[in-house]
Design a protein around this motif. Structure first.
Motif, PDB file in Angstrom:
ATOM      1  N   CYS A 118      46.809  36.796  31.062  1.00  0.00           N
ATOM      2  CA  CYS A 118      46.427  35.401  31.230  1.00  0.00           C
ATOM      3  C   CYS A 118      45.994  35.225  32.681  1.00  0.00           C
ATOM      4  CB  CYS A 118      47.597  34.479  30.903  1.00  0.00           C
ATOM      5  SG  CYS A 118      47.185  32.737  31.068  1.00  0.00           S
ATOM      6  N   PHE A 119      44.756  34.799  32.889  1.00  0.00           N
ATOM      7  CA  PHE A 119      44.223  34.650  34.236  1.00  0.00           C
ATOM      8  C   PHE A 119      44.410  33.216  34.715  1.00  0.00           C
ATOM      9  CE2 PHE A 119      42.290  38.548  32.937  1.00  0.00           C
ATOM     10  CZ  PHE A 119      42.260  39.290  34.105  1.00  0.00           C
ATOM     11  N   PHE A 120      44.916  33.079  35.942  1.00  0.00           N
ATOM     12  CA  PHE A 120      45.120  31.769  36.553  1.00  0.00           C
ATOM     13  C   PHE A 120      43.804  31.229  37.103  1.00  0.00           C
ATOM     14  CE2 PHE A 120      49.156  34.123  37.482  1.00  0.00           C
ATOM     15  CZ  PHE A 120      49.833  33.617  36.388  1.00  0.00           C
ATOM     16  N   ASN A 121      42.973  32.135  37.580  1.00  0.00           N
ATOM     17  CA  ASN A 121      41.635  31.794  38.035  1.00  0.00           C
ATOM     18  C   ASN A 121      40.737  32.971  37.661  1.00  0.00           C
ATOM     19  OD1 ASN A 121      41.905  33.804  40.070  1.00  0.00           O
ATOM     20  ND2 ASN A 121      42.855  32.316  41.441  1.00  0.00           N
ATOM     21  N   GLY A 122      39.566  33.080  38.226  1.00  0.00           N
ATOM     22  CA  GLY A 122      38.651  34.144  37.852  1.00  0.00           C
ATOM     23  C   GLY A 122      39.053  35.533  38.314  1.00  0.00           C
ATOM     24  N   LYS A 123      40.019  35.649  39.218  1.00  0.00           N
ATOM     25  CA  LYS A 123      40.340  36.944  39.815  1.00  0.00           C
ATOM     26  C   LYS A 123      41.795  37.387  39.668  1.00  0.00           C
ATOM     27  CE  LYS A 123      36.373  37.847  41.854  1.00  0.00           C
ATOM     28  NZ  LYS A 123      35.579  39.003  41.567  1.00  0.00           N
ATOM     29  N   VAL A 124      42.725  36.488  39.437  1.00  0.00           N
ATOM     30  CA  VAL A 124      44.151  36.826  39.446  1.00  0.00           C
ATOM     31  C   VAL A 124      44.825  36.301  38.187  1.00  0.00           C
ATOM     32  CG1 VAL A 124      46.336  36.551  40.694  1.00  0.00           C
ATOM     33  CG2 VAL A 124      44.215  36.733  41.964  1.00  0.00           C
ATOM     34  N   GLY A 125      45.712  37.121  37.625  1.00  0.00           N
ATOM     35  CA  GLY A 125      46.465  36.715  36.444  1.00  0.00           C
ATOM     36  C   GLY A 125      47.754  37.512  36.330  1.00  0.00           C
ATOM     37  N   ILE A 126      48.348  37.445  35.163  1.00  0.00           N
ATOM     38  CA  ILE A 126      49.564  38.203  34.874  1.00  0.00           C
ATOM     39  C   ILE A 126      49.349  38.961  33.572  1.00  0.00           C
ATOM     40  CG2 ILE A 126      50.736  36.321  33.673  1.00  0.00           C
ATOM     41  CD1 ILE A 126      53.319  37.386  35.162  1.00  0.00           C
ATOM     42  N   MET A 127      49.883  40.187  33.516  1.00  0.00           N
ATOM     43  CA  MET A 127      49.675  41.041  32.349  1.00  0.00           C
ATOM     44  C   MET A 127      51.004  41.589  31.855  1.00  0.00           C
ATOM     45  SD  MET A 127      47.478  44.578  32.001  1.00  0.00           S
ATOM     46  CE  MET A 127      45.888  43.792  31.825  1.00  0.00           C
ATOM     47  N   LEU A 153      55.202  44.798  33.021  1.00  0.00           N
ATOM     48  CA  LEU A 153      54.789  43.454  33.425  1.00  0.00           C
ATOM     49  C   LEU A 153      54.321  43.495  34.873  1.00  0.00           C
ATOM     50  CD1 LEU A 153      54.824  40.317  32.857  1.00  0.00           C
ATOM     51  CD2 LEU A 153      57.096  40.359  33.871  1.00  0.00           C
ATOM     52  N   GLY A 154      53.253  42.769  35.166  1.00  0.00           N
ATOM     53  CA  GLY A 154      52.798  42.696  36.550  1.00  0.00           C
ATOM     54  C   GLY A 154      51.575  41.825  36.727  1.00  0.00           C
ATOM     55  N   PRO A 155      51.208  41.568  37.978  1.00  0.00           N
ATOM     56  CA  PRO A 155      49.991  40.806  38.241  1.00  0.00           C
ATOM     57  C   PRO A 155      48.760  41.663  37.972  1.00  0.00           C
ATOM     58  CG  PRO A 155      50.933  41.577  40.282  1.00  0.00           C
ATOM     59  CD  PRO A 155      51.897  41.954  39.197  1.00  0.00           C
ATOM     60  N   VAL A 156      47.676  41.035  37.581  1.00  0.00           N
ATOM     61  CA  VAL A 156      46.420  41.756  37.358  1.00  0.00           C
ATOM     62  C   VAL A 156      45.366  41.143  38.286  1.00  0.00           C
ATOM     63  CG1 VAL A 156      45.797  40.309  35.371  1.00  0.00           C
ATOM     64  CG2 VAL A 156      44.750  42.541  35.625  1.00  0.00           C
ATOM     65  N   PHE A 157      44.600  42.030  38.900  1.00  0.00           N
ATOM     66  CA  PHE A 157      43.561  41.607  39.847  1.00  0.00           C
ATOM     67  C   PHE A 157      42.208  42.122  39.360  1.00  0.00           C
ATOM     68  CE2 PHE A 157      47.489  42.251  42.209  1.00  0.00           C
ATOM     69  CZ  PHE A 157      47.656  40.985  42.765  1.00  0.00           C
ATOM     70  N   LYS A 158      41.256  41.218  39.217  1.00  0.00           N
ATOM     71  CA  LYS A 158      39.894  41.606  38.850  1.00  0.00           C
ATOM     72  C   LYS A 158      39.175  41.938  40.148  1.00  0.00           C
ATOM     73  CE  LYS A 158      37.802  39.169  35.692  1.00  0.00           C
ATOM     74  NZ  LYS A 158      36.998  38.131  35.003  1.00  0.00           N
ATOM     75  N   LEU A 159      38.715  43.174  40.254  1.00  0.00           N
ATOM     76  CA  LEU A 159      38.062  43.629  41.485  1.00  0.00           C
ATOM     77  C   LEU A 159      36.585  43.268  41.509  1.00  0.00           C
ATOM     78  CD1 LEU A 159      39.706  47.131  41.724  1.00  0.00           C
ATOM     79  CD2 LEU A 159      40.455  45.008  42.773  1.00  0.00           C
TER      80      LEU A 159
END
Length: 159
Positions: A118-127, A153-159
């Motif tokens: 689930c992305f909080f914005n276009g670049k950062v979320g939680i997986m 479980l962890g944060p996900v970053f779109k590069l």
């Protein structure tokens, strides 16, 4: 699109009654094409507890600490719906770990992975991800069919 996910989690290895429970600290890399085709390269270091029977004729089990490395190479499909991302992959999983009196090894097991992000914005979320691997390996001193299950479980970053 490229995604980087630092993860913490739990993994369990079972073979012929021997059991290994470990805490994972990993870094997963995912590459997704516009068509949905997805590739994962996952690495994790682990530390945990092993319970095993030293010999077939030995009636008591032993336990101890174990540490090592786990890795995955998976191919799959990814689908997004708004802020939500769903992924499924299948591929190879391998593990190697050592303790003072036992050994953990799983070579080229067939692994299935399910992710939800689930992305909080276009670049950062939680997986959150669940992986189950089936193959041949050794946990403790018992080689045979091995099942490896993990939840991370962890944060996900779109590069």
């Amino acid at each position: 699109q490229r995604f980087l996910t630092p993860l913490i989690g739990y993994e369990n290895y079972v073979t012929n009654g021997d059991n290994v429970n470990v805490f994972l600290l990993g870094l997963d890399f995912m590459y997704r094409r516009n068509s949905g085709f997805t590739v994962w390269f996952n690495n994790a270091l682990f530390l945990g507890n092993t319970s095993y029977t030293p010999h077939a004729y030995y009636p008591y089990s032993r336990s101890g600490y174990i540490s090592g490395w786990a890795g995955e190479f998976l191919l799959g499909y990814s689908k997004t719906a708004g802020r939500h991302q769903f992924d499924f992959g299948a591929g190879l999983q391998t593990t190697i770990g050592f303790s003072d009196a036992s050994f953990l090894a799983e070579f080229a097991a067939l692994a299935f992975r399910f992710d939800y992000a689930c992305f909080f914005n276009g670049k950062v979320g939680i997986m959150v991800c669940i992986t189950d691997g089936l193959g041949y390996g050794t946990a403790g001193n018992s080689p045979g069919f091995m099942n490896a299950f993990s939840i991370k479980l962890g944060p996900v970053f779109k590069l």
